[in-house]
Design a protein around this motif. Structure first.
Motif, PDB file in Angstrom:
ATOM      1  N   GLY A 191       0.996  -1.344   0.325  1.00  0.00           N
ATOM      2  CA  GLY A 191       0.167  -0.209   0.004  1.00  0.00           C
ATOM      3  C   GLY A 191       0.640   1.499   0.009  1.00  0.00           C
ATOM      4  N   SER A 192       2.220   1.386   1.084  1.00  0.00           N
ATOM      5  CA  SER A 192       2.580   2.996   1.557  1.00  0.00           C
ATOM      6  C   SER A 192       3.119   3.087  -0.107  1.00  0.00           C
ATOM      7  CB  SER A 192       3.118   2.505   1.900  1.00  0.00           C
ATOM      8  OG  SER A 192       4.685   1.518   2.507  1.00  0.00           O
ATOM      9  N   GLY A 193       4.416   1.499  -0.469  1.00  0.00           N
ATOM     10  CA  GLY A 193       5.258   1.795  -1.438  1.00  0.00           C
ATOM     11  C   GLY A 193       4.274   2.173  -3.271  1.00  0.00           C
ATOM     12  N   SER A 194       2.758   1.905  -3.110  1.00  0.00           N
ATOM     13  CA  SER A 194       2.091   2.567  -4.397  1.00  0.00           C
ATOM     14  C   SER A 194       2.131   3.886  -4.112  1.00  0.00           C
ATOM     15  CB  SER A 194       0.592   1.576  -4.278  1.00  0.00           C
ATOM     16  OG  SER A 194       0.952  -0.075  -4.521  1.00  0.00           O
ATOM     17  N   LEU A 195       1.780   4.669  -2.609  1.00  0.00           N
ATOM     18  CA  LEU A 195       1.886   5.427  -2.507  1.00  0.00           C
ATOM     19  C   LEU A 195       2.557   6.382  -3.309  1.00  0.00           C
ATOM     20  CD1 LEU A 195      -0.420   6.366   0.857  1.00  0.00           C
ATOM     21  CD2 LEU A 195      -0.912   6.333  -1.441  1.00  0.00           C
ATOM     22  N   GLY A 196       3.687   5.537  -2.533  1.00  0.00           N
ATOM     23  CA  GLY A 196       5.383   6.332  -3.445  1.00  0.00           C
ATOM     24  C   GLY A 196       5.559   6.318  -4.506  1.00  0.00           C
ATOM     25  N   GLY A 197       6.444   7.521  -5.301  1.00  0.00           N
ATOM     26  CA  GLY A 197       6.514   7.342  -6.800  1.00  0.00           C
ATOM     27  C   GLY A 197       7.734   6.740  -7.717  1.00  0.00           C
ATOM     28  N   MET A 198       8.412   5.930  -6.294  1.00  0.00           N
ATOM     29  CA  MET A 198       9.170   5.049  -7.007  1.00  0.00           C
ATOM     30  C   MET A 198       9.637   3.762  -8.076  1.00  0.00           C
ATOM     31  SD  MET A 198      12.227   6.555  -5.163  1.00  0.00           S
ATOM     32  CE  MET A 198      11.716   7.757  -3.440  1.00  0.00           C
ATOM     33  N   SER A 199       9.733   4.660  -9.283  1.00  0.00           N
ATOM     34  CA  SER A 199       9.422   3.342 -10.301  1.00  0.00           C
ATOM     35  C   SER A 199      10.696   1.891  -9.538  1.00  0.00           C
ATOM     36  CB  SER A 199      10.245   3.938 -11.548  1.00  0.00           C
ATOM     37  OG  SER A 199      11.688   4.384 -11.771  1.00  0.00           O
ATOM     38  N   GLY A 200      11.600   1.679  -9.976  1.00  0.00           N
ATOM     39  CA  GLY A 200      12.129   0.706  -9.007  1.00  0.00           C
ATOM     40  C   GLY A 200      11.673  -0.236  -8.391  1.00  0.00           C
ATOM     41  N   MET A 201      11.020   0.360  -7.188  1.00  0.00           N
ATOM     42  CA  MET A 201       9.863  -0.221  -6.280  1.00  0.00           C
ATOM     43  C   MET A 201       8.501  -0.824  -7.267  1.00  0.00           C
ATOM     44  SD  MET A 201      10.100   2.107  -2.936  1.00  0.00           S
ATOM     45  CE  MET A 201       8.971   0.793  -2.276  1.00  0.00           C
ATOM     46  N   HIS A 202       7.572   0.060  -7.979  1.00  0.00           N
ATOM     47  CA  HIS A 202       6.680  -0.159  -8.855  1.00  0.00           C
ATOM     48  C   HIS A 202       6.815  -1.332 -10.002  1.00  0.00           C
ATOM     49  CE1 HIS A 202       4.840   3.487  -7.549  1.00  0.00           C
ATOM     50  NE2 HIS A 202       4.660   3.218  -6.544  1.00  0.00           N
ATOM     51  N   ALA A 203       8.207  -1.628 -10.608  1.00  0.00           N
ATOM     52  CA  ALA A 203       8.705  -2.174 -11.086  1.00  0.00           C
ATOM     53  C   ALA A 203       8.552  -3.792 -10.701  1.00  0.00           C
ATOM     54  CB  ALA A 203      10.319  -2.286 -11.698  1.00  0.00           C
ATOM     55  N   GLN A 204       8.650  -4.336  -8.831  1.00  0.00           N
ATOM     56  CA  GLN A 204       8.133  -5.161  -8.485  1.00  0.00           C
ATOM     57  C   GLN A 204       7.516  -4.776  -7.464  1.00  0.00           C
ATOM     58  OE1 GLN A 204      12.231  -5.030  -5.815  1.00  0.00           O
ATOM     59  NE2 GLN A 204      13.691  -5.199  -7.671  1.00  0.00           N
ATOM     60  N   GLY A 205       6.283  -6.963  -7.793  1.00  0.00           N
ATOM     61  CA  GLY A 205       5.615  -6.803  -7.104  1.00  0.00           C
ATOM     62  C   GLY A 205       4.478  -6.563  -6.649  1.00  0.00           C
ATOM     63  N   GLY A 206       4.574  -6.158  -8.153  1.00  0.00           N
ATOM     64  CA  GLY A 206       2.832  -5.330  -8.701  1.00  0.00           C
ATOM     65  C   GLY A 206       1.786  -4.507  -7.730  1.00  0.00           C
TER      66      GLY A 206
END
Length: 464
Positions: free
Chosen positions: A162-177
């Protein structure tokens, strides 16, 4: 009694670490070849590693050790609370004194009508709470379609789904849906990298007005909230132009969307006030807190919620919470941390002594041939590394290549200074003295010199 000490040679500890310990935000295979740096002690603003090196920690751990290391008072409070009440939950119509006292103290310190606290174990958990809370708030007000939360690219709000989705880090969004549905991102107010030929104030207005454009595009009846850090931390200490936040506030007020200020880094003195929202004149409906709440001595976070939002949420059972919400030991430690910040006037030290001196020394780093910009608010600063200051140019190498080289030189010179891409960032303990700031700047300058020489040797001083 189990006592954990540094009882092995460094190489054996590194091998044991590599065999069993999975590190966060790390290529663990690569680290196992290199060997982790093993920290064994800390005091004030300094760390000591297993080889006996004394390291100046210009990142206060992970932006969190605001009162510095080695404060025995917090250990004594934790031990006393463990003996008295080591744990109990706050579910099922129960509570305990540390949670009651801490919530009351936070409400006293928070600005405006932010008088209610929902506890969590971390900033990530607190921002997951905020997703649930703002959506439930609008549902209770008869507007269940208001579920979209707008955030910013390159923002950091945690690393759970949830919180990783709120963030806008493309590297994080590339992993885990990620991101999950109904999270929308607009551009960040990073003038140095993205402002082009626009004056900073015009650029700040343009980026703020992207919020209004997104609200109109998505539909005012769909947008629940906007979340942002007063100063972007993990994204590179991005200080917005002065025009940015007043325009954001105007837009949130106009369209009646909730404003969430993520104060996990900025809160509890880092900007010279209790909260970054006060420094930048923001009026949030919810503030996310963690890190400096306990100076990192115990894991605790939370959401400080306005009277309006809390009163609506109170009208129904909020089916949400954590085993460790308001953990009594963590709450007791946080209370003692706040006492120290207040009674020792550490915020006054930041405002009157440390921050002005650090600002003067930090901004002078723009004299270095590798430094294009030096920005600082209170005790969080960044420098942009560039091969061409006049053009505000990026390096031809992959983003982060130069920053990593500079970071390695800092480590070699016993300075913890982090890199985000090709920006170098600092966030020292709030108790740092002018003499220690001199050492920080001296080591940073030496590291920049060595980085510059290495870039020349590797032919990396080329613009993109």
């Amino acid at each position: 009694m189990t006592v954990i000490t540094n009882h092995m040679p460094t190489a054996e500890l590194q091998a044991l670490d590599a065999a069993h310990h999975m590190h966060p935000f790390t290529a663990n295979g690569e680290l196992s070849q290199k060997g982790a740096r093993i920290i064994t002690r800390a005091d004030g603003v300094h760390l000591t590693d297993s080889e006996g090196h004394q390291i100046l920690d210009a990142m206060a751990g992970l932006w969190c050790v605001n009162i510095g290391y080695g404060r025995g008072e917090l250990a004594e409070v934790a031990a006393r609370q463990m003996r008295e009440l080591p744990y109990y939950n706050t579910f099922f119509q129960t509570t305990h004194v540390p949670a009651i006292a801490l919530a009351a103290k936070i409400a006293e310190l928070a600005p405006g009508d932010l008088n209610n606290v929902f506890f969590a174990g971390s900033g990530s958990e607190a921002n997951d709470t905020n997703i649930r809370m703002v959506r439930h708030y609008w549902a209770l007000k008869g507007k269940p379609s208001k579920s979209v939360i707008i955030s910013r690219k390159n923002a950091y709000h945690g690393s759970s789904v949830g919180s990783g989705s709120l963030g806008g880090m493309s590297g994080m969004h590339a992993q885990g849906g990620m991101p999950i549905p109904d999270i929308h991102h607009i551009n960040q107010p990073n003038w140095w990298a993205e402002g082009g030929d626009m004056p900073p104030e015009d650029f700040g207005l343009q980026r703020a007005r992207e919020l209004e454009e997104a609200i109109l595009e998505l539909g005012e009846d769909r947008v629940a909230a906007f979340i942002a850090e007063p100063v972007q931390g993990a994204g590179g200490v991005i200080v917005p132009p002065d025009s940015y936040w007043p325009e954001i506030q105007r837009i949130c007020d106009k369209y009646e969307i909730l404003l969430i200020a993520d104060e996990v880094i900025c809160g509890f003195g880092r900007t010279g006030n209790w909260f970054g929202s006060e420094t930048l004149n923001i009026r949030p409906d919810i503030m996310t807190i963690a890190k400096g709440l306990s100076s990192g001595y115990a894991p605790i976070g939370g959401s400080i919620v306005s009277d309006e939002v809390a009163s609506v949420i109170a009208g129904d059972e909020f089916n949400h919470g954590y085993t460790y919400s308001g953990h009594p030991v963590a709450a007791a430690v946080a209370l003692e941390n706040l006492r120290i910040l207040e009674e020792e006037n550490i915020l006054g030290h930041v405002r009157d002594v440390a921050a002005p001196y650090l600002k003067q020394k930090w901004e002078a780093l723009t004299d270095h041939p590798l430094v294009g910009e030096a920005r600082i608010v209170g005790m969080m600063g960044s420098i942009a590394l560039t091969p061409n200051k006049e053009a505000r140019a990026a390096f031809a190498s992959d983003a982060g290549t130069v920053g990593y080289i500079c970071r390695e030189r800092c480590f070699a010179n016993n300075l913890v200074m982090r890199h985000v891409g090709d920006r170098m960032i600092i966030s020292p303990p709030l108790v740092i003295t002018p003499e220690q700031i001199d050492v920080l700047i001296e080591r940073a300058t030496k590291s920049l010199d060595e980085c510059y020489a290495e870039l020349k040797a590797q032919d990396l001083l080329r613009s993109a």
